[in-house]
Design an enzyme around this catalytic site. Structure first.
Site, PDB file in Angstrom:
ATOM      1  N   ASP A  59     -10.643 -11.114  81.241  1.00 26.74           N
ATOM      2  CA  ASP A  59      -9.181 -10.673  81.032  1.00 26.74           C
ATOM      3  C   ASP A  59      -8.419 -10.405  82.024  1.00 26.74           C
ATOM      4  O   ASP A  59      -7.938  -9.229  82.752  1.00 26.74           O
ATOM      5  CB  ASP A  59      -9.276  -9.210  79.998  1.00 26.74           C
ATOM      6  CG  ASP A  59      -8.221  -8.890  79.526  1.00 26.74           C
ATOM      7  OD1 ASP A  59      -6.883  -9.237  79.367  1.00 26.74           O
ATOM      8  OD2 ASP A  59      -8.208  -7.430  79.149  1.00 26.74           O
ATOM      9  N   LYS A  61      -5.182 -12.047  82.438  1.00 27.84           N
ATOM     10  CA  LYS A  61      -3.739 -12.267  81.949  1.00 27.84           C
ATOM     11  C   LYS A  61      -2.985 -13.067  83.028  1.00 27.84           C
ATOM     12  O   LYS A  61      -1.922 -12.583  83.707  1.00 27.84           O
ATOM     13  CB  LYS A  61      -3.179 -11.128  81.633  1.00 27.84           C
ATOM     14  CG  LYS A  61      -3.611 -10.125  80.713  1.00 27.84           C
ATOM     15  CD  LYS A  61      -3.054  -8.765  80.401  1.00 27.84           C
ATOM     16  CE  LYS A  61      -3.630  -7.872  79.495  1.00 27.84           C
ATOM     17  NZ  LYS A  61      -5.067  -7.296  79.807  1.00 27.84           N
ATOM     18  N   ASP A  64       2.024 -17.616  86.213  1.00 26.76           N
ATOM     19  CA  ASP A  64       2.427 -18.051  87.172  1.00 26.76           C
ATOM     20  C   ASP A  64       3.040 -19.578  87.119  1.00 26.76           C
ATOM     21  O   ASP A  64       3.047 -19.987  85.765  1.00 26.76           O
ATOM     22  CB  ASP A  64       1.425 -18.281  88.363  1.00 26.76           C
ATOM     23  CG  ASP A  64       1.886 -18.001  89.926  1.00 26.76           C
ATOM     24  OD1 ASP A  64       2.879 -18.889  90.138  1.00 26.76           O
ATOM     25  OD2 ASP A  64       1.217 -17.224  90.487  1.00 26.76           O
TER      26      ASP A  64
HETATM   27  O1  C5P Z   1     -11.207   2.146  74.968  1.00 27.28           O
HETATM   28  P1  C5P Z   1     -10.370   1.262  74.341  1.00 27.28           P
HETATM   29  O2  C5P Z   1     -11.202   0.915  73.085  1.00 27.28           O
HETATM   30  O3  C5P Z   1      -8.841   1.979  73.904  1.00 27.28           O
HETATM   31  O4  C5P Z   1     -10.419  -0.176  75.090  1.00 27.28           O
HETATM   32  C1  C5P Z   1      -9.579  -1.338  74.587  1.00 27.28           C
HETATM   33  C2  C5P Z   1      -9.696  -2.213  75.636  1.00 27.28           C
HETATM   34  O5  C5P Z   1      -8.609  -3.294  75.166  1.00 27.28           O
HETATM   35  C3  C5P Z   1      -9.141  -1.903  77.176  1.00 27.28           C
HETATM   36  O6  C5P Z   1      -9.915  -2.677  78.006  1.00 27.28           O
HETATM   37  C4  C5P Z   1      -7.685  -2.188  77.007  1.00 27.28           C
HETATM   38  O7  C5P Z   1      -7.076  -2.602  78.313  1.00 27.28           O
HETATM   39  C5  C5P Z   1      -7.613  -3.374  76.130  1.00 27.28           C
HETATM   40  N1  C5P Z   1      -6.323  -3.502  75.447  1.00 27.28           N
HETATM   41  C6  C5P Z   1      -5.625  -2.749  74.648  1.00 27.28           C
HETATM   42  N2  C5P Z   1      -4.556  -3.154  74.246  1.00 27.28           N
HETATM   43  C7  C5P Z   1      -3.875  -4.216  74.220  1.00 27.28           C
HETATM   44  C8  C5P Z   1      -4.387  -5.198  75.087  1.00 27.28           C
HETATM   45  C9  C5P Z   1      -5.606  -4.960  75.679  1.00 27.28           C
HETATM   46  O8  C5P Z   1      -6.079  -1.757  74.278  1.00 27.28           O
HETATM   47  N3  C5P Z   1      -2.807  -4.510  73.610  1.00 27.28           N
END
Ligand code: C5P
Length: 233
Positions: A59, A61, A64
Site C-alpha cells: 500500500d 499509493k 507521479d
Molecule cells: O486499524 P484499522 O483496522 O483501522 O486499519 C485499517 C488500515 O486500512 C490502516 O492501515 C489504514 O491506514 C488503512 N486505510 C483506512 N482507510 C482508508 C484507506 C486505508 O483505514 N480509507
C-alpha cells in the site's frame, strides 16, 4: 475473483512485524504493508514476508508522472507482491502506464487498485483546497469509473460505498475496504465502520482489518473470526 481478509501490518519495525506473524502457525493471512513499515525496512521486508508464504498488498499509493510510475511499478512487480495501488488523481495515462510497468515476463501482474479521494478529505477541503466542485460521493465514483476505464482492477473504498462503485464500474470491479470492526469491538479513530459480515453483504471483495486483529489479546482468534464472518468459513 477470490474474496479474502487482509491484515494491515501497521507496525514500525521488522521485529514487531515478524513477532506478530510468528503467531500464525496455520493459515497464513493475506497482509498489507504500508508506508510506515516499507520506508523503515525497505524491500527486504516484503521479500521476507513473501518467503513466509503470505500474499502481500503493498500500500504505497503511487502518484507521479506516468513514466516514473511505470518504472516504479516494474520494481514493485519484481518484488512479487500480489496487490499494489496508486492515486486515481494521477490521471488515466498514469494508470495505464502503471499497468504496463506491472506486467511480468510471464504475462502475470499484481492486482492494481486505485485510491479515489482519501477518507481524510471532507467536502469543504475538496472544494476550497482541491478546487473540485462536485459532491464528494460523486467525485469518488467518477474517479473509480476513470480507474475502471483505464483498465485497473478495483478501488479502495468504504464498504458503504462498495455497492455504488459496482453499480458504476461493474460487478467484477474489485472493492477493497478498510473501516471494519467487530460488532462488540472498539471503533478507534474510524468513523463509518461495518462488521465483516455486513461488508460481505454490501459486496466488498477484500476487507482490510488492522487493530481489531493486531491489537487483539488473541490475534489468531480475531483473524479466524474475521474470516468466519466475512467468508462464511
Ligand atoms: O486499524 P484499522 O483496522 O483501522 O486499519 C485499517 C488500515 O486500512 C490502516 O492501515 C489504514 O491506514 C488503512 N486505510 C483506512 N482507510 C482508508 C484507506 C486505508 O483505514 N480509507
Amino acid at each position: 475473483m477470490s474474496k479474502d481478509v487482509i491484515v494491515a501490518l501497521d507496525f514500525p519495525s521488522k521485529e514487531e512485524t515478524l513477532a506478530f506473524l510468528d503467531k500464525f502457525t496455520g493459515r497464513k493471512p493475506f497482509v498489507k504493508i504500508g508506508m510506515e513499515l516499507f520506508y523503515a525496512e525497505g524491500p527486504s521486508i516484503v521479500r521476507e514476508i513473501k518467503a513466509r508464504g503470505h500474499k502481500i498488498f503493498l500500500d504505497l499509493k503511487l502518484h507521479d508522472i506516468p513514466n516514473t510510475v511505470k518504472k516504479a511499478m516494474a520494481s514493485l512487480s519484481r518484488l512479487d507482491v500480489d496487490m499494489c495501488n496508486l492515486h486515481a488523481a494521477g490521471g488515466s495515462e498514469m494508470m495505464k502506464y502503471a499497468l504496463e510497468g506491472l506486467k511480468r515476463a510471464d504475462g502475470t501482474r499484481p492486482i492494481l487498485i486505485a485510491v479515489t479521494i482519501l477518507t481524510s478529505i471532507g467536502q469543504e477541503t475538496l472544494e476550497k483546497e482541491l478546487k473540485i466542485a462536485l459532491p464528494l460521493e460523486k467525485t469518488v465514483t467518477e474517479y473509480a469509473y476513470l480507474a475502471s476505464q483505464s483498465g485497473l482492477d478495483g478501488v479502495v473504498c468504504s464498504p458503504l460505498e462498495a455497492g455504488k462503485v459496482k453499480d458504476v464500474c461493474g460487478k467484477g470491479f474489485l472493492t477493497v475496504t478498510p473501516g471494519v470492526r467487530f460488532a462488540d469491538g472498539e471503533k478507534g479513530d474510524q468513523v463509518r465502520v461495518t462488521t465483516p459480515a455486513r461488508a460481505a453483504e454490501l459486496g466488498s471483495d477484500y476487507i482490510v482489518v488492522g487493530r481489531p486483529i493486531t491489537a487483539a489479546a488473541d490475534p489468531v482468534a480475531a483473524y479466524e473470526r474475521a474470516c468466519r464472518e466475512f467468508l462464511g468459513e
